[in-house]
Design an enzyme around this catalytic site. Structure first.
Site, PDB file in Angstrom:
ATOM      1  N   ARG A 165       0.539 -26.228 -64.641  1.00 32.92           N
ATOM      2  CA  ARG A 165       0.156 -27.409 -63.854  1.00 32.92           C
ATOM      3  C   ARG A 165      -1.360 -27.522 -63.715  1.00 32.92           C
ATOM      4  NH1 ARG A 165       4.359 -27.417 -65.130  1.00 32.92           N
ATOM      5  NH2 ARG A 165       6.344 -27.760 -64.070  1.00 32.92           N
ATOM      6  N   SER A 237       7.352 -33.293 -56.842  1.00 34.84           N
ATOM      7  CA  SER A 237       7.113 -31.953 -56.300  1.00 34.84           C
ATOM      8  C   SER A 237       5.748 -31.908 -55.616  1.00 34.84           C
ATOM      9  CB  SER A 237       7.159 -30.917 -57.419  1.00 34.84           C
ATOM     10  OG  SER A 237       8.424 -30.907 -58.039  1.00 34.84           O
ATOM     11  N   GLU A 333       0.471 -29.378 -55.220  1.00 35.90           N
ATOM     12  CA  GLU A 333       0.348 -29.996 -56.541  1.00 35.90           C
ATOM     13  C   GLU A 333      -0.294 -31.373 -56.394  1.00 35.90           C
ATOM     14  OE1 GLU A 333       3.328 -30.948 -60.256  1.00 35.90           O
ATOM     15  OE2 GLU A 333       3.762 -29.264 -58.962  1.00 35.90           O
TER      16      GLU A 333
END
Length: 337
Positions: A165, A237, A333
């Site tokens: 990520r 998320s 995130e």
């Protein structure tokens, strides 16, 4: 056509549906338009952000600066051989529409990334991933415009420094380049990854394992767990799955035998953030119009009129409780602005 707007509402440009205004908003459709704008307006020392679909942003206040919004679209075939195709895709194409296009054209490599929200331009920034696949596996090059030099630049896959990520665009080059196109190499021959999550189980309901059925299965799984941002404001998320050293993971596993763990390498283990949050009893909790989704503890939601600070306070409270119970630090995130 390029246009500069003032006091512009960003509500439709973020999937949380948070009301925030930008002092200036510049939308453009070609590399030439943004290069011309940058030549006439030296913005390097001013406050600005680059905004795509807003599926990874949380606005906590009005933005007293300049928002740059690329609106470059299109899918172009650059190269083809018997095994693969090289495609050049505009940054403002919807990610999931591109996945659907690839599946319909019998091209392999991104089917596991079905239904991920956001635009093409965000995919390398985040190194989006799901069900054992990361987008770095199919990215050949990333095309961008340097805000400082105003030049067009091509980043090879290696130069993007992809990680979980993560990429160079979130770190060293954050907000220094405007991604205009991404080049993807997709395969013509079957190369399926079905062992991750519930994919294999879901595929038992289908007569045949093929690209279209894999996409259908993944969409069904995701829809059962993740709310549609069009109906309930969210950014997918909210937290990354934390990576801890193997010794820490083994100790937690001995204490909590149901803890899902995934080996990253010989030294590190990935934990399921959603499971950790759920064990702290956050799943389905609601505080005013900010809450944790009833089916997926990893997703924070706006039930209608929450502001960015409501969501951010909830996120910080969740992080504290996970640290207190498990000694594990959760990283967001989503970017708070």
């Amino acid at each position: 056509m390029a246009q500069l707007l003032e006091n512009y509402s960003l509500k439709k440009h973020n999937t949380f549906g948070i009301e925030a205004k930008a002092k200036y908003f510049f939308e453009f459709e070609t590399e030439e338009e943004i290069q011309d704008f940058l030549q006439k307006n030296d913005i390097i020392d001013t406050e600005y952000i680059i905004l795509g679909g807003g599926s990874n942003l949380l606005f906590t206040e009005d933005f007293d600066g300049l928002v740059l919004h690329p609106n470059i679209t299109g899918i172009e075939l650059l190269d083809e051989d018997e095994d693969s195709v090289l495609l050049r895709v505009g940054c403002n194409e919807e990610w999931d529409e591109f996945v659907e296009w690839a599946v319909n054209n019998d091209l392999y490599g991104i089917e596991n990334l079905s239904l991920i929200p956001g635009k093409i331009g965000a995919s390398p920034v985040q190194n989006i991933g799901a069900y054992g696949v990361e987008v770095r596996e199919v990215i050949e090059n990333v095309e961008a415009i340097s805000i400082e030099s105003k030049d067009a630049v091509i980043f090879s896959n290696a130069r993007c420094e992809f990680d979980y990520r993560n990429s160079v665009f979130k770190n060293e080059y954050k907000n220094l380049f405007i991604i205009t196109h991404v080049q993807f190499r997709l395969k013509k021959k079957s190369d399926l990854k079905l062992q991750y999550g519930a994919i294999s189980k879901e595929l038992e309901a289908y007569d045949e394992i093929n690209l279209k059925n894999i996409r259908k299965a993944i969409i069904k799984i995701r829809e059962s767990k993740l709310p549609d941002p069009e109906e309930l404001g969210n950014a997918g998320s909210f937290f990354k799955n934390p990576i801890v050293d193997k010794e820490k993971a083994d100790k937690l596993k001995a204490q909590y035998e149901n803890l899902p763990t995934y080996a990253v390498n010989d030294m590190e283990t990935k934990l399921a953030a959603g499971w950790l949050i759920e064990q702290c009893d956050w799943k389905g909790k609601r505080f005013g119009d900010a809450g944790v989704h009833k089916d997926q503890a990893l997703v924070l939601v706006n039930y209608g009129n929450a502001n960015g600070n409501d969501i951010l306070k909830l996120a910080n409270d969740i992080r504290k409780s996970v640290m207190f119970k498990f000694g594990v630090k959760l990283e967001m995130e989503v970017n708070a602005i």
